[in-house]
Design an enzyme around this catalytic site. Structure first.
Site, PDB file in Angstrom:
ATOM      1  N   GLU A 227      68.587  24.285 -12.988  1.00 36.31           N
ATOM      2  CA  GLU A 227      69.306  25.622 -13.650  1.00 36.31           C
ATOM      3  C   GLU A 227      69.858  25.349 -14.721  1.00 36.31           C
ATOM      4  OE1 GLU A 227      68.191  28.462 -13.111  1.00 36.31           O
ATOM      5  OE2 GLU A 227      67.519  28.380 -10.755  1.00 36.31           O
ATOM      6  N   CYS A 261      76.634  30.879 -17.775  1.00 36.91           N
ATOM      7  CA  CYS A 261      75.043  30.611 -18.230  1.00 36.91           C
ATOM      8  C   CYS A 261      74.573  31.818 -18.773  1.00 36.91           C
ATOM      9  CB  CYS A 261      74.254  29.755 -16.946  1.00 36.91           C
ATOM     10  SG  CYS A 261      74.402  30.827 -15.419  1.00 36.91           S
TER      11      CYS A 261
HETATM   12  P1  NAD Z   1      76.569  19.090 -17.592  1.00 36.52           P
HETATM   13  O1  NAD Z   1      75.187  19.121 -17.770  1.00 36.52           O
HETATM   14  O2  NAD Z   1      77.449  18.414 -18.721  1.00 36.52           O
HETATM   15  O3  NAD Z   1      77.204  18.403 -16.043  1.00 36.52           O
HETATM   16  C1  NAD Z   1      76.598  19.046 -14.846  1.00 36.52           C
HETATM   17  C2  NAD Z   1      76.715  18.039 -13.714  1.00 36.52           C
HETATM   18  O4  NAD Z   1      75.712  17.007 -14.311  1.00 36.52           O
HETATM   19  C3  NAD Z   1      78.047  17.126 -13.833  1.00 36.52           C
HETATM   20  O5  NAD Z   1      78.494  17.258 -12.437  1.00 36.52           O
HETATM   21  C4  NAD Z   1      78.103  15.955 -14.229  1.00 36.52           C
HETATM   22  O6  NAD Z   1      78.947  15.153 -14.047  1.00 36.52           O
HETATM   23  C5  NAD Z   1      76.544  15.718 -13.812  1.00 36.52           C
HETATM   24  N1  NAD Z   1      75.888  14.863 -15.052  1.00 36.52           N
HETATM   25  C6  NAD Z   1      76.082  14.443 -16.295  1.00 36.52           C
HETATM   26  N2  NAD Z   1      75.363  13.808 -16.907  1.00 36.52           N
HETATM   27  C7  NAD Z   1      74.459  13.431 -15.895  1.00 36.52           C
HETATM   28  C8  NAD Z   1      73.402  12.433 -16.051  1.00 36.52           C
HETATM   29  N3  NAD Z   1      72.936  11.815 -17.102  1.00 36.52           N
HETATM   30  N4  NAD Z   1      72.519  12.415 -14.626  1.00 36.52           N
HETATM   31  C9  NAD Z   1      72.931  13.026 -13.648  1.00 36.52           C
HETATM   32  N5  NAD Z   1      74.055  13.958 -13.635  1.00 36.52           N
HETATM   33  C10 NAD Z   1      74.750  14.077 -14.654  1.00 36.52           C
HETATM   34  O7  NAD Z   1      77.056  20.601 -17.619  1.00 36.52           O
HETATM   35  P2  NAD Z   1      78.434  21.388 -17.438  1.00 36.52           P
HETATM   36  O8  NAD Z   1      79.327  21.233 -18.611  1.00 36.52           O
HETATM   37  O9  NAD Z   1      79.230  20.878 -15.983  1.00 36.52           O
HETATM   38  O10 NAD Z   1      77.895  22.974 -17.130  1.00 36.52           O
HETATM   39  C11 NAD Z   1      77.656  23.733 -18.309  1.00 36.52           C
HETATM   40  C12 NAD Z   1      76.224  23.989 -18.570  1.00 36.52           C
HETATM   41  O11 NAD Z   1      75.756  24.381 -17.162  1.00 36.52           O
HETATM   42  C13 NAD Z   1      75.966  24.842 -19.587  1.00 36.52           C
HETATM   43  O12 NAD Z   1      74.886  24.772 -20.130  1.00 36.52           O
HETATM   44  C14 NAD Z   1      75.527  26.173 -18.573  1.00 36.52           C
HETATM   45  O13 NAD Z   1      74.649  27.175 -19.215  1.00 36.52           O
HETATM   46  C15 NAD Z   1      74.880  25.568 -17.356  1.00 36.52           C
HETATM   47  N6  NAD Z   1      74.888  26.578 -16.094  1.00 36.52           N
HETATM   48  C16 NAD Z   1      73.640  27.082 -15.820  1.00 36.52           C
HETATM   49  C17 NAD Z   1      73.600  27.737 -14.791  1.00 36.52           C
HETATM   50  C18 NAD Z   1      72.292  28.558 -14.224  1.00 36.52           C
HETATM   51  O14 NAD Z   1      72.154  29.187 -13.406  1.00 36.52           O
HETATM   52  N7  NAD Z   1      71.116  28.433 -15.118  1.00 36.52           N
HETATM   53  C19 NAD Z   1      74.776  27.962 -13.998  1.00 36.52           C
HETATM   54  C20 NAD Z   1      76.002  27.608 -14.530  1.00 36.52           C
HETATM   55  C21 NAD Z   1      75.886  26.700 -15.492  1.00 36.52           C
END
Ligand code: NAD
Length: 451
Positions: A227, A261
């Protein structure tokens, strides 16, 4: 033992700390969950439902404590944090019932043979979650995983580890040991979880990380549900209720400081009503109180300084390229950014294409419905979209031309309970909620015999 300190984005104070799981210990966490899995799976759907429903009262008893923790750790205003905290307990029984129904076996009989379609546990799910809804995002990944009979290793965001831990603590009061294991850390721990022998990765976060996970998971063809981010459009037609449209835009561009999001990031308004709409939206935006979420503010801080700088840089670049600031546009102090309305946004600006994830509403005037639809669809994202217009079939016809996964007409994009939370294009791969969403956390298996 290395500790991860969690900071309050409004003050910079340390809220608390958690022990970091070294990346080379992630497989051991998965192994613990794997060992706990058979007993959990053997409880069956009804048995698991009975266990998990016991968590509802605990979540409800902790609403105030959880809400305060979310505000202190992530920054959202208390009223928003309370809504998020309340939803965990109040919606749980209904969600669990929905999952029980979704995961029942189906039977198909044809030509003297009967096929039974089972929705079996996969094994261990790795759940990796973001910070913006620091308790409901873990919930959205963990609950369907558990209900499908899987054990889970949860890796909460490094920005909100305390909220992730508090969420898991509640479930761990009712679950058998190690059915839900928490691993703390950042990218390296996430990467190690993806490369471990989990059977599925349930991820909510940015598009870039989602793509990375998909590449890494392909080595063993692990199931992934991703997501991801968005760049949601809103179209305001000339027969829209302008006051309602402006109210929605203000709500959905500035709640959680725009760190949502399905935040409204791009607004396409018909020329004929643009002055009135921009005026109404700017008035609403400038009336919002910015400040520490514990102090009855409407808009809290950005989660960290990187996010603040990203938002301010996008605003500056847009203004440099000819956009007009109708209100806001400033860093306030520390991690704060004032709710901002920009007009005169053109498609060549970074702010038109790259997710902002901040309190900025970008208005573009359009001279036809076709232009509005074309511009709204001119994105590689496709999470939510919204159309405000008259109460007529024409508004729905416009809405059906939008390429997002969730489209709202005169309301927010998310569907009613029981419907999918789904991103189209690069906003998602797989989805959750709804019968089909719940089934993505299970292995479909078909058994056929003559009858
Ligand atoms: P992010 O992708 O930076 O991090 C999300 C998670 O992934 C964190 O726990 C992080 O530690 C982990 N992570 C980072 N790099 C990784 C890798 N290479 N492999 C595995 N895990 C890794 O996102 P964020 O800044 O925490 O959240 C914001 C983003 O989330 C925005 O783009 C937002 O739109 C999206 N979001 C989407 C939804 C949805 O329902 N579609 C809901 C909420 C947030």
């Amino acid at each position: 033992m290395t500790m991860l300190s969690s900071l309050n984005p409004a003050t910079g104070d340390v809220v608390g700390e958690v022990p970091v799981t070294p990346p080379d210990q992630i497989q051991a966490a998965v192994d613990r969950a794997r060992a706990a899995h058979p007993t959990w799976a053997a409880l069956g759907l009804e048995g698991r439902a009975a266990v998990l429903k016991q968590a509802a009262d605990i979540f409800t008893a902790r609403v105030d404590a959880h809400a305060e923790l979310m505000t202190r750790e992530q920054g959202k205003p208390m009223k928003e944090a309370k809504g998020e905290a309340r939803g965990l307990g109040s919606g749980l029984a209904l969600e669990v019932d929905e999952m029980v129904e979704a995961l029942q076996a189906d039977v198909v009989e044809r030509g003297g043979h009967r096929s039974t379609i089972y929705h079996d546990p996969l094994g261990v799910v790795g759940a990796i979650t973001p910070w913006n809804f620091p308790m409901s995002m873990p919930h959205w990944m963990v609950l369907p995983s558990l209900m499908a009979g899987n054990a889970v290793v949860l890796k909460p965001s490094e920005e909100t580890p305390l909220c992730g831990q508090a969420y898991a603590d509640v479930l761990n009061e009712v679950l058998p040991n190690n059915v839900l294991v928490v691993a703390h850390g950042a990218d390296d721990q996430g990467k190690a979880l993806v490369l471990s022998d989990v059977d599925m990765i349930a991820f909510t976060g940015s598009r870039e990380v989602g793509k990375h996970i998909m590449r890494e998971a392909s080595g063993t063809l692990k199931r992934v549900v991703l997501e991801l981010g968005g760049k949601d459009p809103m179209i305001v037609l000339d027969d829209a209720d302008i006051e309602q449209a402006a109210k929605f835009a203000a709500f959905n561009s500035f709640r959680n400081c725009g760190q949502v999001c399905i935040s409204t990031e791009r607004i396409f308004v018909m020329d004929s009503i643009a002055d009135e709409f921009e005026g109404a939206l700017s008035e609403l935006a400038s009336a919002l109180k910015v400040g520490d979420g514990l102090e009855a503010s409407d808009v809290g801080p950005m989660v960290n300084v990187q996010q603040r700088d990203h938002v301010l840089a996008q605003i500056d670049a847009a203004v440099g390229a000819g956009a007009t600031v109708l209100t806001g546009g400033q860093g306030h102090h520390d991690n704060f950014v004032t709710p901002t309305v920009l007009s005169g946004i053109t498609e060549d600006m970074d702010i038109s294409t790259v997710e902002t994830f901040g309190p900025v509403a970008c208005v573009t005037r359009v001279s036809s419905v076709d232009e509005a639809v074309t511009r709204a669809n001119d994105t590689r994202f496709g999470l939510g979209a919204v159309v405000f217009g008259g109460d007529s079939d024409q508004t729905e016809i416009v809405a059906r031309q939008l390429t997002a996964g969730m489209i709202g007409v005169n309301r927010s994009p998310g569907g009613v309970p029981g419907t999918p939370w789904v991103g189209a294009r690069e906003s998602g791969f797989g989805f959750h909620k709804s019968r089909d969403g719940h089934r993505q956390f299970a292995q479909t298996r078909v058994l056929t015999r003559p009858v």
